[in-house]
Structures are given as structure tokens and as C-alpha cells.
Design a protein around this motif. Structure first.
Motif, PDB file in Angstrom:
ATOM      1  N   LYS A 150       0.857  -1.192   0.000  1.00  0.00           N
ATOM      2  CA  LYS A 150       0.000   0.000   0.000  1.00  0.00           C
ATOM      3  C   LYS A 150       0.886   1.234   0.000  1.00  0.00           C
ATOM      4  O   LYS A 150       1.966   1.238   0.576  1.00  0.00           O
ATOM      5  N   LEU A 151       0.423   2.270  -0.667  1.00  0.00           N
ATOM      6  CA  LEU A 151       1.148   3.534  -0.640  1.00  0.00           C
ATOM      7  C   LEU A 151       0.538   4.394   0.454  1.00  0.00           C
ATOM      8  O   LEU A 151      -0.693   4.473   0.563  1.00  0.00           O
ATOM      9  N   PRO A 152       1.375   5.031   1.260  1.00  0.00           N
ATOM     10  CA  PRO A 152       0.850   5.778   2.412  1.00  0.00           C
ATOM     11  C   PRO A 152      -0.080   6.927   2.014  1.00  0.00           C
ATOM     12  O   PRO A 152      -0.960   7.305   2.778  1.00  0.00           O
ATOM     13  N   PHE A 153       0.114   7.436   0.791  1.00  0.00           N
ATOM     14  CA  PHE A 153      -0.670   8.620   0.395  1.00  0.00           C
ATOM     15  C   PHE A 153      -1.863   8.250  -0.473  1.00  0.00           C
ATOM     16  O   PHE A 153      -2.502   9.107  -1.069  1.00  0.00           O
ATOM     17  N   ILE A 154      -2.160   6.950  -0.575  1.00  0.00           N
ATOM     18  CA  ILE A 154      -3.321   6.551  -1.364  1.00  0.00           C
ATOM     19  C   ILE A 154      -4.185   5.604  -0.540  1.00  0.00           C
ATOM     20  O   ILE A 154      -3.708   4.590  -0.029  1.00  0.00           O
ATOM     21  N   ALA A 155      -5.462   5.982  -0.396  1.00  0.00           N
ATOM     22  CA  ALA A 155      -6.384   5.123   0.340  1.00  0.00           C
ATOM     23  C   ALA A 155      -7.010   4.130  -0.634  1.00  0.00           C
ATOM     24  O   ALA A 155      -7.672   4.520  -1.592  1.00  0.00           O
ATOM     25  N   GLY A 240      -1.014  11.106  -5.324  1.00  0.00           N
ATOM     26  CA  GLY A 240      -2.290  10.850  -4.665  1.00  0.00           C
ATOM     27  C   GLY A 240      -3.324  10.317  -5.626  1.00  0.00           C
ATOM     28  O   GLY A 240      -3.124  10.312  -6.853  1.00  0.00           O
ATOM     29  N   ALA A 241      -4.413   9.774  -5.064  1.00  0.00           N
ATOM     30  CA  ALA A 241      -5.539   9.315  -5.878  1.00  0.00           C
ATOM     31  C   ALA A 241      -6.812   9.630  -5.104  1.00  0.00           C
ATOM     32  O   ALA A 241      -6.957   9.219  -3.955  1.00  0.00           O
ATOM     33  N   VAL A 242      -7.685  10.413  -5.718  1.00  0.00           N
ATOM     34  CA  VAL A 242      -8.887  10.859  -5.009  1.00  0.00           C
ATOM     35  C   VAL A 242     -10.120  10.341  -5.740  1.00  0.00           C
ATOM     36  O   VAL A 242     -10.216  10.429  -6.969  1.00  0.00           O
ATOM     37  N   VAL A 243     -11.077   9.772  -4.985  1.00  0.00           N
ATOM     38  CA  VAL A 243     -12.305   9.240  -5.566  1.00  0.00           C
ATOM     39  C   VAL A 243     -13.427  10.252  -5.360  1.00  0.00           C
ATOM     40  O   VAL A 243     -13.604  10.783  -4.261  1.00  0.00           O
ATOM     41  N   VAL A 271       2.203  -1.721  -7.072  1.00  0.00           N
ATOM     42  CA  VAL A 271       3.584  -1.272  -6.871  1.00  0.00           C
ATOM     43  C   VAL A 271       4.397  -2.313  -6.103  1.00  0.00           C
ATOM     44  O   VAL A 271       5.368  -1.988  -5.442  1.00  0.00           O
ATOM     45  N   GLY A 272       3.977  -3.560  -6.199  1.00  0.00           N
ATOM     46  CA  GLY A 272       4.751  -4.622  -5.553  1.00  0.00           C
ATOM     47  C   GLY A 272       4.000  -5.254  -4.399  1.00  0.00           C
ATOM     48  O   GLY A 272       2.813  -4.967  -4.170  1.00  0.00           O
ATOM     49  N   ARG A 273       4.671  -6.132  -3.710  1.00  0.00           N
ATOM     50  CA  ARG A 273       4.043  -6.859  -2.611  1.00  0.00           C
ATOM     51  C   ARG A 273       4.961  -6.836  -1.395  1.00  0.00           C
ATOM     52  O   ARG A 273       6.166  -6.697  -1.512  1.00  0.00           O
ATOM     53  N   VAL A 274       4.345  -6.944  -0.218  1.00  0.00           N
ATOM     54  CA  VAL A 274       5.133  -6.967   1.022  1.00  0.00           C
ATOM     55  C   VAL A 274       4.848  -8.265   1.776  1.00  0.00           C
ATOM     56  O   VAL A 274       3.755  -8.824   1.693  1.00  0.00           O
ATOM     57  N   PRO A 275       5.862  -8.763   2.525  1.00  0.00           N
ATOM     58  CA  PRO A 275       5.679 -10.008   3.283  1.00  0.00           C
ATOM     59  C   PRO A 275       4.489  -9.896   4.231  1.00  0.00           C
ATOM     60  O   PRO A 275       4.195  -8.822   4.768  1.00  0.00           O
ATOM     61  N   TYR A 276       3.808 -11.009   4.428  1.00  0.00           N
ATOM     62  CA  TYR A 276       2.603 -11.008   5.246  1.00  0.00           C
ATOM     63  C   TYR A 276       2.796 -11.897   6.468  1.00  0.00           C
ATOM     64  O   TYR A 276       2.948 -13.116   6.333  1.00  0.00           O
ATOM     65  N   THR A 277       2.819 -11.289   7.643  1.00  0.00           N
ATOM     66  CA  THR A 277       2.999 -12.089   8.860  1.00  0.00           C
ATOM     67  C   THR A 277       1.975 -11.728   9.924  1.00  0.00           C
ATOM     68  O   THR A 277       2.105 -12.120  11.077  1.00  0.00           O
ATOM     69  N   ASP A 278       0.911 -10.983   9.531  1.00  0.00           N
ATOM     70  CA  ASP A 278      -0.083 -10.538  10.504  1.00  0.00           C
ATOM     71  C   ASP A 278      -0.691 -11.733  11.239  1.00  0.00           C
ATOM     72  O   ASP A 278      -1.055 -12.731  10.631  1.00  0.00           O
ATOM     73  N   GLY A 279      -0.809 -11.605  12.535  1.00  0.00           N
ATOM     74  CA  GLY A 279      -1.497 -12.629  13.319  1.00  0.00           C
ATOM     75  C   GLY A 279      -0.651 -13.842  13.649  1.00  0.00           C
ATOM     76  O   GLY A 279      -1.070 -14.712  14.406  1.00  0.00           O
ATOM     77  N   LEU A 280       0.558 -13.920  13.069  1.00  0.00           N
ATOM     78  CA  LEU A 280       1.414 -15.090  13.326  1.00  0.00           C
ATOM     79  C   LEU A 280       1.973 -15.084  14.752  1.00  0.00           C
ATOM     80  O   LEU A 280       2.364 -16.121  15.260  1.00  0.00           O
ATOM     81  N   ALA A 281       2.001 -13.931  15.358  1.00  0.00           N
ATOM     82  CA  ALA A 281       2.579 -13.765  16.702  1.00  0.00           C
ATOM     83  C   ALA A 281       4.025 -14.245  16.725  1.00  0.00           C
ATOM     84  O   ALA A 281       4.420 -15.087  17.539  1.00  0.00           O
TER      85      ALA A 281
END
Lengths: 467, 422
Positions: A150-155, A240-243, A271-281
Motif C-alpha cells: 500500500k502507498l501511504p498517500f493513497i487510500a 495521490g488518488a482521489v475518488v 507497486v509490488g508486494r510486502v511479506p505477510y505475517t499478521d497474526g502469526l505472533a
């Protein structure tokens, strides 16, 4: 509470292959999957569904633009987008079922729910009803994959501003799809919607597309995709991207620092992918990740905690399904006391646009950087009988070989069926074949593979036969 | 023209053997490029070029040379040829080799002499001895290095799966011998072998050597290694082996029985306040005895690291003279090769040597009941001239006691006994 030799967390191509290989080697294995279907990103929202849509849209595109040249007439050509999406869902479903069958066949216990570490040997699984159970295990393989960056400046609202996941389940063909990111994912999905009639604009930060591939591939792809009507805004930094209602406005800065705006009805952030470890503790097992969120592993893909391994998108290296598969088998065999190996330099990269692009080994830029003396053999498909027969004239095979030994160091292909052709390059690299070796192997005529042989002839001694 | 002479390698060395040239006669060599290998009593050493130029051999391979003798001349005025490939320089000279090799490494005899023309033809491919992916896995698992495989079936010397399977199988079995062969072959004794033979005979003839035996119940050591082995490995990146326990136990026992750690020196006895433990290491060229200095002051991890370092250096022929000189007591482990019992020979001028052996499960009577215990026979050969029977036997019993009760090693005695001052 059940006890296992190995628990695999995540059932993508890395995870399920690791589980099968462990089971083949006599281990008692469980696999934990958060979603109700097996297969991970690749099967459900990645490789497989995108290929289903690429193929459907290509058929339509051919009927619309290519058939006439072959003397085939069409009247009232149309497509049913809903049916395409439904067919894609069917393809995904049959892959899901296939993996479920493989789990059963190999006596692998499947747990559905979010897997998380309780200790390094205990995994808790929480299903969507909030019910929790725990299993114990000697070893753990983390294969939780990645998610879109996710890009910080785009919802991302997942309706108008979407990721690749939503782009595979749209209910309508966009009027104007704006894609942020000129990488493989953006170009593939852009191709799908371009063929189905959308206007497609790709906004890319760098001055080239598919930036990880050889420079010649980047240039050729840009030329071909531009010719096909995709618009590219290179060297543009999205701000930015505004709807507003059904309209998305993407704002960017060009290289002169001037503000530019593009309006469309959908914006795909690719713009690519990031590793996913949410909830793995991870912290409960004392596991460490780096600043990019990748789990730290050593050369054996073992984490800082002995007995816990991690593979695929969640660790360093290219985010590719086949890289994860190799790592899955590697870890399973390592646990079994075998000594497998992976040649990371020889993992091919593929882009399924049409024509396709595929690459393995060193790029020309790599060789220049390392100061390796090299020679180049580049052969255009247009000179091949097979390509003329089908009409797929775009692209080339480019072979890079050592100037000193003639050993093939890199193979880069743009063209029809490049994704399948690249494997000859992989075999050549694994066996350290010289360009002349390939030149002296019989290649069936007429096929696209002849371009590989011809490129090798050029690299060997500049003695192409058909050019 | 510059002369390359035999350098002074160590004080005690006056003669060396030119074991082999690493370049060809007439080659153009770079400054510091290794020219030849010299073998001394204890080690082999590469001699680098002192200047760039064309080499002209003076001494022959296999020749014994005095320190200061000329090995070869280097003509620095000669021009550097256009193409001197590093790969070619490394090709060994085809002359009868005087090295003693392990049986597994011995190559068939017919490979020996080659004519000059043939050498031209068998130009090595860059891909020679590249294993295929499947072959690589097989070799790694069989602990066979790709360079040692005879690649017979692959293109340009590549190692196929078949080659790899054969290489691993050949390593497992003994090499096939020709039936009813009456062949003999003669090899010059290497300097190292000569030294070994002289020293061993000297030791036998000049000492009053005899051996005392005992046996050690390894239950406690095994339990420690099983329990802490993994953690130890993670922490110190070295295995918790048996050698550290034995070295530690010996150091503590040597401190109690000083004569076991002493030398005779012309009517005097030299006692040592330190324990420099020589470790007998088997290398491809023969037995070498590198020294762990001040082993009494090292931790178990420190000892294990040193043992590993010395073993690797020994295997690669990189031990220096300093690392092999001195030593006040030797430990020799014949158990790694399966020896159940032996009488080791003292490493002069030392006065005693401990022989470790194979650990074997045996039925032992413990408190009136028969129990299966992992047992090891230990042997202490000692020079009766300075060590009395009582001391030698007590020394070995002390070693046994430390090994069976490792907690005593912490303070040199049972902690509780120390507490109540028994």
C-alpha cells in the motif's frame, strides 16, 4: 491435542509443496490455512486467475483484431464479462479442489483458521467463528506469503482504488483504468482490460517498465504495449488518488516537477508486494524479521529459532510461486537430513503479457557491473518461419555468453510463448552449457525454439543461418 | 636473472624436499605467485615468486635441498606473453608423485604418464566437473567433492547423475582391485613419513615405555552432550565433542600428577606449570600432532574451537611449524577409526600419552545388577624413567573419575566435598 513432525503455516505454492514433500519423506504433517480454500495468493488471487482472464481476453482480442488477417470473418462479436469472471472462478475452484485432494492423498491434516505461535513448538489455530485449538509440532515452516503493497498517500477503498485482488473480480470492464506501477502485475492486468476495450494508462516512477528484467526487454515491451494502445507515463511520481463518485483522479509529478492529473473510473495500485505475517505472533516464538517485514533466515532457510523455517514471499528473494515451491521442497528435504540446493541465479522470471517476456540468469547490466567480458546473440522472431506462419512477429531471443569460455550467462526472451521457451535457458544455465553447445543441438523445425538456437549461433560465432 | 632459494623455514630445519612445482618450466610468473611446494619434517609450504618473470627450473621435483640452495631462476627481463592463463599454470607436472595418499584418493596407475601432445588435446573445459543438479545433491549427501569425481559420462567433463552415484558408491566400498594382481609399486618416503618413522623408533628405543589401562563409563558425558549439544552448537558454532572433556580432564589430572606433564632433559626433569596438549590428527599426508596451548586455561568451547581449527588446517596442509612444536602431553583418539584398545607410543620428549578408544555398549555390573553402559577403554603409555606406576595408574584413575563425574571438573574436585572440606 495432536502432535506433528512438521506444521506448515500457509497453503500457497510454497506451503503446500513443502507439506507434500515432508509427507513423501515420511513425516507427520499438518497445514494451516487462514482462508476456507487452499492455494494461497497464487491459486486464488494471483497467477492462476490472472492467467484465466489473460487467456479469455486474448481469445477475444484475437477474434477482434487477428482473425481477419487469417481470413476468418466474425459478425456481431461480443463478450460476456460476467461469464469470463465466472469461468475464472471455476478455474480457481478446480485448482483449490486439486490441492485439497493432494493433501488428502498425502495424509496431510488441513486446519482452517489463522495460525499463530503460542511457543516455538505450539501453534494455535483460530477459525472465523473465533474457536481456537492448539497443535504441537517439532518443526514449523512459515509460508504465509505476501500482500499487495500500500502507498501511504493513497487510500485503497477496494471499489474504485483497487489492488490486484479486486482487479480479478470486477463486475464491469473499466472505461479508463489507471495503473500505478509498470511491473509484471500491472502490465498483465492492464493487458486484460485493454483487450476488453478499456483505456489503460500506466503511471510508472522509473523511466522504464519491468525494471528488473534486461534493458532490451524493457524497451521491446514498452514499444509493443504502446503499439497495442496502452499509454505510459514514465518517470512520473504519483502523489495521490482521489475518488469522487465514480471518478478517480490520480495526481503525479513528472520529471520536471510539474503536476499532472489523470482521470479514470478505476485505479489499480500495483507497486509490488510486502511479506505477510499478521497474526502469526512471531514474538511468541522469538522470531525476527527485518525492516521490510521479511522473516530472517539463513542459507538453510532456517530462522533465528532452530526448527522453525520460512519460505517464499515471506523471506528474502524474488516473490515468485516457483521460487517458493523450490524452497518448500528444499526445506522438507533439509529437515529429512538430505542436502538439496537452490540456484537462485537460475530462477526464471516471466511476464504474461502478449507477447510474453521471460528471463533467466544475468542481465547485460549485471555483467557490465561485474566487469564480465561477454558477447551477445540476439535473434528476432520475425525471421522465423514459425512466427511468420502464426503472425506473432514481435520480440527476440537474446543470449548473453562469456567472451572467454562461451558459457551462457543469461537468456532474455520477448515473444510468443516466451514463458515456456525460457526453460531451455534454465537447463542450459544449470548445466553450464556454452552457446555453441545449444547451437549444436537439433531444434525442431518449424518452432519458436529455433530462435534460441539461432541466438546461440550468433553468440558463438556470429553465424546465424536464418538471418 | 634472480635466484629463488630455499628459505629458512624454522630454526631446526636444514633440509627440505621439493615436493612439486606449481608452474611449468618456462612459464611467465607474477610476483608472489606460488612456484613450488617444499616439504619439511612437519609441514609443506608454498614458495612464492620474488619477482615477475620467466621461470627456469634448477632443482628437480623430489630432490632434497639444503636451506639456501637454488630452486629456480626467474628471468625478469623476459617479456610477459599475451595470454598466460591462470588455469594452465595450475596444471601439475607429470612426474612420479612422492606423496602418500589415502587409499580413496589413489588414482588408477594408467593415468600417470602422458605424452606432451596428449596434454594439448585434453584442454580442460570451463565446465569440467560441474555436477548436474541431481548429481550435486547426491555428491553433497555422500560428502564427495565435485573436484574428486571422475567424470566419465558427461559432456566436457560434466558430472552426470551416473558419475555421482558411482563416485559415492566407490567411496563407500573399497576400490575394486584387479584379480590375482602381482603388481608392486615403489614410492619415495615423504619427509613427513620419514620423520614419523624416525621419531617413533627413537621413542621406543630411548624410553622405558609401558602402558596402563582403564575404562570409562561415558553415560554422564553422553547425557551432557545430548542435553546441551544443540544449544552449544548454536552458541559457539562448534560441536560439543568428546575431545574437550578429555582434554579438560587430562589437564586437571596433570596438575595433580606433575611428572606425567614433565620432560627429561639431560639429567634434569623439566616440570611444566601449563598443559600444552598435543592432539594426534590424521591428515591425507600422514599423522601430525598440533598443539593446544594452555589447554588448562581454555573453556570447553575454546578447546573444541581449537581442535576444529587445527584439524582443518591439518587436513588442508596449512599447519605451521609453531603450531606443531612443543606440547607437554598427547591425546590420541584411535576410537574414531574403531579401535577398541591400543598401546600408543609416547611423543618425545614428552613422558606420557593418553589413548582414547571406541565407545561401545557393554554389560557392566552396577550395584550388583547387570546394566548396559557406553564404555570406553583408555590407555596411558608412560615413560617409567620418570613416572612411577603409582602415579601413572592414579593419573588414569583421576581422568576416569573426572569423566564419569563431570561436575568435579568445575572446581577440580566434588563441590560438596570441597564445601565440607573433606
Amino acid at each position: 491435542m495432536s502432535n506433528y513432525n512438521v506444521v506448515v503455516i500457509g497453503s500457497g505454492p510454497g506451503g503446500y509443496v513443502a507439506a507434500i514433500r515432508c509427507a513423501q519423506l515420511g513425516m507427520k504433517v499438518a497445514i494451516v490455512e487462514k482462508y476456507s480454500v487452499l492455494g494461497g495468493t497464487c491459486t486464488n488471487v494471483g497467477c492462476i486467475p490472472s492467467k484465466a482472464l489473460l487467456d479469455s481476453s486474448e481469445h477475444y482480442h484475437n477474434a477482434e483484431s487477428v482473425f481477419a488477417g487469417h481470413g476468418i470473418g466474425t459478425t456481431r462479436l461480443s463478450f460476456d464479462f460476467g461469464k469470463m469472471i465466472a469461468r475464472k472462478a471455476g478455474v480457481v475452484k478446480s485448482n483449490n479442489d486439486g490441492i485439497a485432494y493432494l493433501m488428502k492423498k498425502n495424509k496431510i491434516d488441513v486446519y482452517t483458521g489463522l495460525g499463530s505461535f503460542v511457543t516455538k513448538n505450539k501453534i494455535a489455530i483460530t477459525n472465523d467463528k473465533g474457536e481456537k485449538q492448539e497443535i504441537e509440532t517439532e518443526k514449523v515452516i512459515i509460508a504465509t506469503g505476501s500482500k499487495p503493497t500500500k502507498l501511504p498517500f493513497i487510500a485503497v477503498d477496494k471499489k474504485r482504488v483497487i489492488t490486484s485482488t479486486e482487479a480479478l473480480t470486477l463486475t464491469e470492464v473499466p472505461e479508463h483504468l489507471i495503473i500505478i506501477g509498470g511491473g509484471v502485475i500491472g502490465l498483465e492486468l492492464g493487458s486484460v482490460y485493454k483487450r476488453l476495450g478499456a483505456k489503460v494508462t500506466v503511471v510508472e516512477f522509473l523511466d522504464k517498465i519491468v525494471a528488473t528484467m534486461d534493458e532490451d526487454i524493457s524497451k521491446e515491451m514498452l514499444r509493443i504495449l504502446r503499439k497495442d494502445g496502452i499509454e505510459f507515463m514514465l518517470s512520473h511520481k504519483v502523489t495521490g488518488a482521489v475518488v469522487q463518485g465514480n471518478e478517480v483522479t490520480v495526481s503525479a509529478e513528472n520529471k520536471n516537477g510539474e503536476k499532472v492529473e489523470v482521470k479514470g473510473d478505476y485505479c489499480l495500485v500495483a507497486v509490488g508486494r510486502v511479506p505477510y505475517t499478521d497474526g502469526l505472533a512471531l514474538e511468541n516464538a522469538n522470531l525476527k524479521a527485518d525492516e521490510k517485514g521479511r522473516i530472517n533466515v539463513d542459507q538453510y532457510l532456517e530462522t533465528n529459532v532452530p526448527g522453525i523455517y520460512a519460505i517464499g514471499d515471506v523471506v528474502r528473494g524474488a516473490m515468485l510461486a516457483h521460487k517458493a515451491e523450490e524452497e518448500g521442497a528444499f526445506v522438507a528435504e533439509t529437515i529429512a537430513g538430505q542436502k538439496p540446493h537452490i540456484n537462485y541465479n537460475m530462477i526464471p522470471g516471466v511476464c504474461y503479457t502478449w507477447p510474453e517476456a521471460a528471463s533467466v540468469g544475468a542481465t547485460e547490466a549485471d555483467l557490465k557491473k561485474n566487469g564480465t567480458a561477454y558477447k551477445t546473440g540476439k535473434f528476432p522472431f520475425r525471421a522465423l518461419g514459425r512466427a511468420r506462419a502464426s503472425g506473432d512477429l514481435d520480440g527476440f531471443v537474446k543470449v548473453l555468453a562469456s567472451k572467454e569460455t562461451d558459457e551462457i550467462l543469461g537468456v532474455h526472451i520477448v515473444g510468443a510463448r516466451a514463458a515456456d521457451l525460457i526453460i531451455e535457458g534454465v537447463v542450459a544455465l544449470e548445466y553450464r552449457a556454452s552457446a555453441e553447445d545449444i547451437s549444436r543441438m537439433s531444434h525442431p523445425h518449424p518452432t519458436y525454439t529455433e530462435a534460441f538456437k539461432e541466438a546461440c549461433l550468433i553468440a558463438t560465432d556470429n553465424r546465424a543461418l536464418n538471418m | 636473472m634472480t635466484e629463488l632459494k630455499v628459505p629458512s623455514v624454522a630454526e631446526s630445519i636444514t633440509e627440505v624436499t621439493l615436493s612439486k612445482y606449481l608452474v611449468k618450466d618456462g612459464d611467465y610468473v607474477q610476483l608472489d605467485q606460488p612456484i613450488c611446494e617444499l616439504e619439511t619434517d612437519k609441514a609443506s609450504q608454498e614458495i612464492p615468486a620474488t619477482i615477475a618473470g620467466v621461470v627456469k627450473f634448477v632443482a628437480k621435483e623430489g630432490e632434497d635441498l639444503k636451506v639456501g640452495a637454488v630452486i629456480c631462476n626467474i628471468d625478469e627481463s623476459a617479456k610477459k606473453p599475451e595470454e598466460t592463463k591462470a588455469a594452465e599454470v595450475k596444471e601439475p607436472k607429470v612426474e612420479k608423485k612422492a606423496e602418500v595418499k589415502k587409499p580413496a584418493e589413489t588414482k588408477p596407475v594408467e593415468e600417470q604418464p602422458k605424452t606432451e601432445e596428449k596434454k594439448e588435446e585434453t584442454k580442460q573445459s570451463y565446465a569440467a566437473n560441474t555436477p548436474s543438479p541431481a548429481a550435486k545433491k547426491i555428491l553433497d549427501e555422500g560428502n564427495v567433492a565435485a573436484k574428486d569425481v571422475k567424470a566419465t559420462t558427461g559432456v566436457s567433463g560434466r558430472i552426470t547423475k551416473e558419475d555421482a552415484i558411482n563416485a559415492v558408491r566407490a567411496k563407500a566400498n573399497m576400490p575394486q582391485k584387479e584379480a590375482f594382481s602381482r603388481n608392486e609399486r615403489m614410492e619415495k618416503m615423504s619427509r613427513l613419513r620419514k620423520t614419523i618413522s624416525e621419531r617413533l623408533v627413537y621413542s621406543k628405543n630411548s624410553t622405558a615405555m609401558l602402558t596402563t589401562f582403564n575404562e570409562v563409563d561415558m553415560t554422564a558425558i553422553n547425557a551432557i552432550r545430548a542435553k546441551y549439544g544443540d544449544t552449544f552448537k548454536k552458541k559457539y558454532e562448534v560441536n560439543l565433542g568428546m575431545m574437550s572433556f578429555f582434554a579438560k580432564a587430562c589437564c586437571l589430572a596433570l596438575e595433580k600428577f606433575a611428572s606425567v606433564n614433565a620432560y627429561i632433559d639431560e639429567g634434569n626433569i623439566v616440570y611444566h606449570d601449563y598443559c600444552d596438549i598435543s592432539i594426534a590428527v590424521s591428515t591425507p599426508k600422514g599423522l601430525v600432532v598440533p598443539v593446544i596451548r594452555n589447554a588448562e586455561s581454555l573453556s570447553l568451547a575454546g578447546i573444541e574451537k581449537k581442535v576444529k581449527e587445527l584439524a582443518i588446517k591439518g587436513r588442508d596442509g596449512l599447519l605451521t611449524m609453531d603450531e606443531m612444536t612443543g606440547g607437554t602431553f598427547t591425546i590420541s583418539n584411535g576410537g574414531v577409526f574403531g579401535s577398541l584398545m591400543s598401546t600408543p607410543i609416547i611423543n618425545p620428549p614428552q613422558s606420557a600419552i593418553l589413548g582414547m578408544h571406541k565407545v561401545q555398549d557393554r554389560a557392566m555390573v552396577i550395584d550388583g545388577k547387570v546394566e548396559v553402559r557406553p564404555m570406553m577403554y583408555v590407555a596411558l603409555s608412560y615413560d617409567h624413567r620418570i613416572i612411577d606406576g603409582k602415579e601413572s595408574v592414579s593419573f588414569l584413575v583421576a581422568v576416569k573419575d573426572f569423566l564419569e563425574n563431570p561436575h568435579k571438573m568445575l572446581l577440580g574436585a566434588d563441590p560438596v566435598e570441597l564445601l565440607i572440606e573433606l
